[in-house]
Design an enzyme around this catalytic site. Structure first.
Site, PDB file in Angstrom:
ATOM      1  CE  LYS A 124     -12.290 -17.699  14.397  1.00 16.16           C
ATOM      2  NZ  LYS A 124     -12.233 -16.697  15.466  1.00 16.16           N
TER       3      LYS A 124
HETATM    4  N1  GLU Z   1     -13.799 -13.508  15.029  1.00 18.41           N
HETATM    5  C1  GLU Z   1     -13.802 -12.806  16.260  1.00 18.41           C
HETATM    6  C2  GLU Z   1     -12.936 -13.479  17.300  1.00 18.41           C
HETATM    7  O1  GLU Z   1     -12.027 -14.220  16.978  1.00 18.41           O
HETATM    8  C3  GLU Z   1     -15.216 -12.483  16.753  1.00 18.41           C
HETATM    9  C4  GLU Z   1     -16.102 -13.650  16.975  1.00 18.41           C
HETATM   10  C5  GLU Z   1     -17.542 -13.258  17.275  1.00 18.41           C
HETATM   11  O2  GLU Z   1     -17.836 -12.095  17.421  1.00 18.41           O
HETATM   12  O3  GLU Z   1     -18.356 -14.171  17.357  1.00 18.41           O
HETATM   13  O4  GLU Z   1     -13.081 -13.277  18.473  1.00 18.41           O
END
Ligand code: GLU
Length: 435
Positions: A124
């Site tokens: 993240k």
């Molecule tokens: N931000 C989204 C999540 O928390 C998607 C992450 C992604 O598609 O890599 O799952």
């Protein structure tokens, strides 16, 4: 070596960890992980390995603001692990984003990918900034400099960003372009959630909300609730909440309340979700001033007499302070980490069926995986194919988690953690520890 709770407690904590409710998202993640580790009798060394982020990047992001003044923002990218494949996860822009939160969100990505059987690890990113106060030019410069600083971290085979809170397809396009300028060729698989014209996938924008809808229907099915009898409240009216509300309405549910930062909007007879989406789109993405509903507070929304509650805003919304007042029979967590561990316990005692974040909101990363596959093949799928495959994967994941929860006599959340941790631990065991 057999697992011993006191062994890993000594290894990781200085003393046994009581269940807390102090709203530190990383600690919330660890508390659930602990329960799964105990059920799995996880080796203490593996415990330590799997709870520790593999890499943490903190980077200063200088930006020339429109005024001509240079401002320095703090940026993060945490790779929780990449045991199952390249690390995957969104980037959030928010004034209060912090390293503990990004660490928790990265770990949740690891477990989420494992739960839905997507061959990615977890990561993240975050930048401490207030995008609503920034011009498009400032946002572009911020994004490009953040991406350039992390150029050795990102890569289609290494670490693949996606949108998260306050980031979108345009921001992904700038990351794609910045990365491609450095690598000297267009590399569209380096990000997902990008515009369709640049190799994005049909259905990615709606995928998280669609996945929430699919698991909510699956949960209703388990307790014999009919969608047409269900009254639903949705906290959060961004990409996840608004689309989940719209799709649940299409399935016959009555959406009686939604909220965003401007507060809650209630209508006993059901809200017109489409009209509210149009209103928000024309009003800087805010429902502020929407008239055709009764105004309620965000706190009131959470404790309404409804059948289904979809928290789709942010962390730590359902806590020990309000969990005993929740009236919903099903909670489907569109957000990451909306429920604290103590609230979990309280909801369990009340008999609320909680579809946990690492399952409920996994539709986004599932279609991100489809997008990455399509980019790498240079062959693109129809919306219908994307949605069919997404529905199937979410249904399968729900059923697998449900079976695990029955097998171990635990909540769906702990069932999901047990499945995910076991999978990643097995992969780690096969790969071994490189010396
Ligand atoms: N931000 C989204 C999540 O928390 C998607 C992450 C992604 O598609 O890599 O799952």
């Amino acid at each position: 070596m057999p697992y011993k709770r006191d062994v890993y407690e000594r290894a990781v904590y200085k003393e046994p960890a009581p269940i807390r409710d102090h709203e530190n998202p990383f600690q919330s993640m660890v508390e659930r992980f602990d329960v799964a580790a105990e059920i799995l009798e996880l080796d203490p060394g593996f415990y330590e390995y799997l709870v520790t982020p593999a890499r943490i990047h903190i980077t200063a992001v200088p930006v020339v603001m429109d005024s001509g003044r240079v401002k320095v923002f703090e940026g993060y990218r945490v790779i929780h692990n990449d045991i199952l494949g390249p690390s995957k996860g969104g980037i959030r822009y928010a004034p209060d984003v912090n390293l503990d939160e990004v660490k928790a969100l990265a770990a949740w990505m690891t477990w989420k990918c494992a739960v839905v059987n997507v061959p990615f690890g977890g990561a993240k990113g975050g930048v401490v900034c207030n995008p609503s106060d920034m011009s498009p030019g400032e946002l572009e410069r911020l994004t490009r400099r953040y991406a350039a600083n992390l150029i050795d971290v990102f890569g289609p085979e290494k670490d693949i960003p996606a949108p998260d809170m306050n980031t979108n397809a345009q921001i992904m396009a700038w990351i794609l372009d910045t990365y491609s300028m450095h690598t000297r060729h267009t590399s569209n698989a380096v990000v997902t959630g990008k515009p369709i014209m640049l190799g994005g996938s049909h259905g990615r924008h709606e995928a998280t909300g669609r996945g929430v809808m699919t698991v909510t229907l699956a949960a209703m099915d388990k307790i014999g609730m009919r969608p047409t009898d269900a009254r639903v409240a949705v906290q959060g009216f961004g990409n996840v909440g608004s689309i989940a509300a719209k799709l649940l309405q299409e399935q016959g549910c009555r959406i009686v309340a939604v909220s965003d930062v401007s507060g809650g909007y209630y209508n006993e007879d059901g809200l017109d979700v489409i009209a509210m989406m149009e209103y928000a789109n024309a009003n800087k993405r805010s429902l502020d001033g929407y008239q055709k509903a009764q105004k309620i507070s965000n706190d009131e929304l959470l404790t309404l007499e409804v059948d289904v509650l979809v928290p789709a805003a942010k962390e730590d919304q359902i806590t020990r302070h309000n969990a005993d007042q929740i009236n919903a029979k099903i909670i489907a967590e569109g957000a990451n980490g909306p429920t604290t561990p103590i609230a979990d316990q309280m909801l369990k005692e009340k008999g609320v069926l909680v579809v946990p974040d690492i399952l409920a909101n996994a539709g986004g990363v599932t279609v991100s995986y489809f997008e990455w596959v399509q980019d790498r093949q240079g062959y693109f799928w129809t919306l219908d194919r994307v949605n069919r495959r997404l529905d199937r994967m979410m249904r399968t994941a729900f059923d697998t988690v449900y079976s695990a929860s029955q097998k171990y006599d635990v909540t769906l959340r702990i069932g999901a953690y047990v499945l995910a941790v076991d999978k990643v631990a097995q992969a780690l065991s096969m790969r071994g520890i490189y010396a």
